[in-house]
Design a protein around this motif. Structure first.
Motif, mmCIF file in Angstrom:
data_model
loop_
_atom_site.group_PDB
_atom_site.id
_atom_site.type_symbol
_atom_site.label_atom_id
_atom_site.label_comp_id
_atom_site.label_asym_id
_atom_site.label_seq_id
_atom_site.Cartn_x
_atom_site.Cartn_y
_atom_site.Cartn_z
ATOM 1 N N ALA A 1 0.297 -11.772 -5.986
ATOM 2 C CA ALA A 1 -1.116 -11.600 -5.700
ATOM 3 C C ALA A 1 -1.394 -10.135 -5.416
ATOM 4 C CB ALA A 1 -1.519 -12.454 -4.517
ATOM 5 N N PHE A 2 -2.629 -9.736 -5.552
ATOM 6 C CA PHE A 2 -3.001 -8.341 -5.340
ATOM 7 C C PHE A 2 -4.382 -8.261 -4.725
ATOM 8 C CE2 PHE A 2 -4.607 -9.460 -9.492
ATOM 9 C CZ PHE A 2 -5.853 -8.881 -9.514
ATOM 10 N N SER A 3 -4.713 -7.084 -4.219
ATOM 11 C CA SER A 3 -6.062 -6.844 -3.711
ATOM 12 C C SER A 3 -6.393 -5.362 -3.860
ATOM 13 C CB SER A 3 -6.182 -7.270 -2.248
ATOM 14 O OG SER A 3 -5.382 -6.456 -1.421
ATOM 15 N N PHE A 4 -7.681 -5.073 -3.946
ATOM 16 C CA PHE A 4 -8.165 -3.701 -4.006
ATOM 17 C C PHE A 4 -8.697 -3.292 -2.640
ATOM 18 C CE2 PHE A 4 -8.375 -4.587 -8.539
ATOM 19 C CZ PHE A 4 -7.989 -3.371 -9.086
ATOM 20 N N SER A 5 -8.600 -2.000 -2.352
ATOM 21 C CA SER A 5 -9.225 -1.471 -1.144
ATOM 22 C C SER A 5 -10.736 -1.561 -1.323
ATOM 23 C CB SER A 5 -8.793 -0.028 -0.904
ATOM 24 O OG SER A 5 -9.161 0.794 -1.999
ATOM 25 N N GLU A 6 -11.442 -1.497 -0.211
ATOM 26 C CA GLU A 6 -12.901 -1.624 -0.266
ATOM 27 C C GLU A 6 -13.549 -0.578 -1.168
ATOM 28 O OE1 GLU A 6 -16.646 -2.294 2.568
ATOM 29 O OE2 GLU A 6 -14.931 -3.585 2.347
ATOM 30 N N ASP A 7 -13.005 0.650 -1.166
ATOM 31 C CA ASP A 7 -13.575 1.699 -2.007
ATOM 32 C C ASP A 7 -13.053 1.666 -3.450
ATOM 33 O OD1 ASP A 7 -10.986 2.682 -1.763
ATOM 34 O OD2 ASP A 7 -11.567 4.434 -0.580
ATOM 35 N N GLY A 8 -12.135 0.738 -3.729
ATOM 36 C CA GLY A 8 -11.611 0.578 -5.082
ATOM 37 C C GLY A 8 -10.565 1.596 -5.493
ATOM 38 N N LYS A 9 -10.153 2.468 -4.562
ATOM 39 C CA LYS A 9 -9.209 3.533 -4.915
ATOM 40 C C LYS A 9 -7.757 3.073 -4.925
ATOM 41 C CE LYS A 9 -12.161 7.256 -3.288
ATOM 42 N NZ LYS A 9 -12.327 8.331 -2.308
ATOM 43 N N LEU A 10 -7.432 2.038 -4.162
ATOM 44 C CA LEU A 10 -6.052 1.564 -4.090
ATOM 45 C C LEU A 10 -5.944 0.101 -4.489
ATOM 46 C CD1 LEU A 10 -4.845 3.044 -0.668
ATOM 47 C CD2 LEU A 10 -4.155 3.796 -2.955
ATOM 48 N N LEU A 11 -4.870 -0.215 -5.167
ATOM 49 C CA LEU A 11 -4.513 -1.585 -5.505
ATOM 50 C C LEU A 11 -3.225 -1.902 -4.751
ATOM 51 C CD1 LEU A 11 -4.610 -4.178 -7.312
ATOM 52 C CD2 LEU A 11 -3.205 -2.898 -8.924
ATOM 53 N N SER A 12 -3.232 -2.984 -4.010
ATOM 54 C CA SER A 12 -2.061 -3.418 -3.261
ATOM 55 C C SER A 12 -1.500 -4.662 -3.937
ATOM 56 C CB SER A 12 -2.485 -3.756 -1.818
ATOM 57 O OG SER A 12 -1.423 -4.329 -1.109
ATOM 58 N N THR A 13 -0.189 -4.640 -4.227
ATOM 59 C CA THR A 13 0.435 -5.788 -4.878
ATOM 60 C C THR A 13 1.915 -5.868 -4.511
ATOM 61 O OG1 THR A 13 0.678 -6.968 -6.982
ATOM 62 C CG2 THR A 13 1.012 -4.579 -7.024
ATOM 63 N N THR A 14 2.549 -6.969 -4.862
ATOM 64 C CA THR A 14 3.985 -7.122 -4.648
ATOM 65 C C THR A 14 4.721 -6.692 -5.907
ATOM 66 O OG1 THR A 14 3.959 -9.424 -5.376
ATOM 67 C CG2 THR A 14 3.682 -9.028 -3.025
ATOM 68 N N TRP A 15 5.991 -6.382 -5.754
ATOM 69 C CA TRP A 15 6.834 -6.025 -6.891
ATOM 70 C C TRP A 15 8.213 -6.602 -6.653
ATOM 71 C CZ3 TRP A 15 10.715 -1.986 -6.734
ATOM 72 C CH2 TRP A 15 10.851 -1.382 -5.491
ATOM 73 N N ALA A 16 9.183 -6.195 -7.412
ATOM 74 C CA ALA A 16 10.514 -6.809 -7.414
ATOM 75 C C ALA A 16 11.139 -6.966 -6.032
ATOM 76 C CB ALA A 16 11.453 -6.011 -8.327
ATOM 77 N N SER A 17 10.972 -5.984 -5.146
ATOM 78 C CA SER A 17 11.611 -6.114 -3.840
ATOM 79 C C SER A 17 10.734 -5.627 -2.695
ATOM 80 C CB SER A 17 12.948 -5.365 -3.822
ATOM 81 O OG SER A 17 12.735 -3.985 -3.989
ATOM 82 N N GLY A 18 9.441 -5.751 -2.841
ATOM 83 C CA GLY A 18 8.571 -5.346 -1.746
ATOM 84 C C GLY A 18 7.117 -5.265 -2.153
ATOM 85 N N ALA A 19 6.459 -4.212 -1.667
ATOM 86 C CA ALA A 19 5.035 -4.021 -1.920
ATOM 87 C C ALA A 19 4.807 -2.616 -2.471
ATOM 88 C CB ALA A 19 4.250 -4.216 -0.632
ATOM 89 N N VAL A 20 3.706 -2.466 -3.160
ATOM 90 C CA VAL A 20 3.378 -1.167 -3.740
ATOM 91 C C VAL A 20 1.867 -0.958 -3.673
ATOM 92 C CG1 VAL A 20 3.228 -2.073 -6.095
ATOM 93 C CG2 VAL A 20 3.767 0.322 -5.743
ATOM 94 N N LEU A 21 1.479 0.292 -3.422
ATOM 95 C CA LEU A 21 0.081 0.699 -3.503
ATOM 96 C C LEU A 21 -0.059 1.580 -4.730
ATOM 97 C CD1 LEU A 21 -0.664 1.706 0.187
ATOM 98 C CD2 LEU A 21 -1.295 -0.408 -0.969
ATOM 99 N N ILE A 22 -1.025 1.271 -5.553
ATOM 100 C CA ILE A 22 -1.247 2.009 -6.789
ATOM 101 C C ILE A 22 -2.613 2.689 -6.722
ATOM 102 C CG2 ILE A 22 -1.539 1.790 -9.288
ATOM 103 C CD1 ILE A 22 0.347 -0.670 -9.069
ATOM 104 N N ASP A 23 -2.644 3.963 -7.065
ATOM 105 C CA ASP A 23 -3.899 4.701 -7.156
ATOM 106 C C ASP A 23 -4.618 4.188 -8.398
ATOM 107 O OD1 ASP A 23 -5.841 6.654 -8.007
ATOM 108 O OD2 ASP A 23 -4.883 8.093 -6.661
ATOM 109 N N SER A 24 -5.756 3.548 -8.215
ATOM 110 C CA SER A 24 -6.437 2.911 -9.344
ATOM 111 C C SER A 24 -7.049 3.911 -10.324
ATOM 112 C CB SER A 24 -7.508 1.938 -8.842
ATOM 113 O OG SER A 24 -8.499 2.626 -8.121
ATOM 114 N N ARG A 25 -7.220 5.145 -9.911
ATOM 115 C CA ARG A 25 -7.768 6.151 -10.819
ATOM 116 C C ARG A 25 -6.705 6.703 -11.763
ATOM 117 N NH1 ARG A 25 -9.959 9.720 -6.193
ATOM 118 N NH2 ARG A 25 -8.109 8.750 -5.374
ATOM 119 N N THR A 26 -5.482 6.894 -11.229
ATOM 120 C CA THR A 26 -4.408 7.488 -12.030
ATOM 121 C C THR A 26 -3.392 6.471 -12.530
ATOM 122 O OG1 THR A 26 -2.997 7.896 -10.118
ATOM 123 C CG2 THR A 26 -4.584 9.629 -10.700
#
Length: 85
Positions: free
Chosen positions: A1-26
């Protein structure tokens, strides 16, 4: 599962062994957290300062971590297989 920050700049999701934050612009990884287990869900707070990781059957709990520093803020382990709400 994943979610976006309120401002839409970050995507939070799970991956192979934890969690990751992704910059949605880059589409680049902004921060990774290795919890040693794949998670069921990840979420980010309204102010984008805290992220949550919900573990799987091998890691039955929830971890809150600081999105800027990566520091663990709080964790709860259920002691049972799986986390339920």
């Amino acid at each position: 599962a994943f979610s976006f920050s309120e401002d839409g700049k970050l995507l939070s999701t799970t991956w192979a062994s934890g969690a990751v934050l992704i910059d949605s612009r880059t589409c680049k990884v902004a921060r990774e957290q290795d919890f040693g287990q794949f998670g069921y869900a990840s979420a980010i707070s309204k102010d984008s300062q805290v992220a949550a990781f919900v573990g799987n059957n091998d890691f039955p709990g929830v971890v809150l971590w600081d999105t800027r520093t990566g520091d663990i803020l709080r964790s709860w382990l259920s002691g049972q297989s799986g986390v339920y709400s």
